[in-house]
Scaffold this active site. Sequence first.
Site, PDB file in Angstrom:
ATOM      1  N   LEU A 146      -6.063   0.643  -7.367  1.00 43.05           N
ATOM      2  CA  LEU A 146      -6.921   1.549  -6.604  1.00 43.05           C
ATOM      3  C   LEU A 146      -6.946   2.928  -7.238  1.00 43.05           C
ATOM      4  O   LEU A 146      -5.892   3.463  -7.603  1.00 43.05           O
ATOM      5  CB  LEU A 146      -6.411   1.669  -5.166  1.00 43.05           C
ATOM      6  N   SER A 147      -8.132   3.525  -7.342  1.00 43.87           N
ATOM      7  CA  SER A 147      -8.300   4.917  -7.749  1.00 43.87           C
ATOM      8  C   SER A 147      -7.683   5.164  -9.128  1.00 43.87           C
ATOM      9  O   SER A 147      -8.108   4.550 -10.101  1.00 43.87           O
ATOM     10  CB  SER A 147      -7.707   5.822  -6.663  1.00 43.87           C
ATOM     11  N   ALA A 148      -6.667   6.030  -9.238  1.00 47.11           N
ATOM     12  CA  ALA A 148      -6.003   6.211 -10.526  1.00 47.11           C
ATOM     13  C   ALA A 148      -5.408   4.895 -11.000  1.00 47.11           C
ATOM     14  O   ALA A 148      -5.377   4.614 -12.210  1.00 47.11           O
ATOM     15  CB  ALA A 148      -4.912   7.277 -10.414  1.00 47.11           C
ATOM     16  N   GLY A 150      -6.798   2.059 -10.323  1.00 47.36           N
ATOM     17  CA  GLY A 150      -7.969   1.317 -10.779  1.00 47.36           C
ATOM     18  C   GLY A 150      -8.355   1.718 -12.195  1.00 47.36           C
ATOM     19  O   GLY A 150      -8.699   0.874 -13.033  1.00 47.36           O
TER      20      GLY A 150
END
Length: 376
Positions: A146-148, A150
Amino acid sequence: MRNLSDTIARLSNFRGLESAAPNGRASSRLSDIVDFGSNPGALRARTYVPADLPDNAPLVVVLHGCTQTAAAYDHGAGWSDLADLHGFAVLYPEQQRSNNANLCFNWFVPEDIKRDGGEALSICQMVAKMITDHGIDPARVFVTGLSAGGAMTAVMLATYPDVFAGGAVIAGLPYGAATSMHAAFDRMRGGGSPDAAGLGALVRNASDHEGPWPTLSVWQGSADHTVDHTNAALLIDQWRTLHDLPSEPTSVETVDGHPRRVWSDADGRAVIEDYRIAGMGHGTPLDPASESGGGISGPYMLDVGIASTRHIAAFWGLADAAKPAKKARSQGAPKATAIQPSAARPVRQAVRTTKPAAVGVGKVIDDALRAAGLLR
């Protein structure tokens, strides 16, 4: 030129990417791996291995977001619960504050995103240790985040395409989208980027691998104000060129009320899928009411009626995508709701009871940079 206040507001959203503290059960499910290699990225290795793990089982590598821990992300996303049901192991590389004050994986730092170096090598060393210690099938190793996390998932797919059979990027960015602080700011917000061919070349140049390439699952909220939705499109473009696929998807369908686009190869195998979750902000899509792989909602663990964990596992051939029956809800228990477009911030926030002290512009900028994981 984007104004300073808007940039700081977006970056400050990363500070709120803090999951609810996991309960004791979630914390106790993960164990530590030690002595897995030189660990140049100085990461911690955590894992969950079911007691009855079969021989040649798959492995799923899960990368948490900024300010999160492995245990907290596992508690929300439910990967270890799904591992019990379907017989695979889970590896959680965990960032350390000595590397990044906000526990973000350093997805934009050149020495951490190259093959055989930094955080990327540390994660690969953890994978090798899991394969050796638990008899993992090396042809069925997958990675998601997720996010960083990801963005770091995209790094791992690009730098070690010979290690990973597939990946799933949730609210992340394409590989090579940023290799400096300034570029990271711009790309998070949807600033300039290479064309599809240029993006594909970044992956081709990241290793000596010539194919076949990993499959890719992409998840993005339409109301994500932290990582712009154009990053999902660029990520798809990057991997379409590698798989030699056209711009238009092979098929489009609706899954649990949300659109899913699929690109299939010449043999009819789905190699790229794209979920766009209407009205969802920045976080992992969940369906806590479903029986298996639904997750537990909380800050940036968003109840939007679709269980991304289960669907990702199904895309990789590890689980059934069919939606299980709903759990019975306790009388009077409210249904958790997704963060709305205007609220890409923590669900839980401290109430400020006193007026904050005045600070200089420099400190405000530094704090915002650290919140985004762009300043160590």
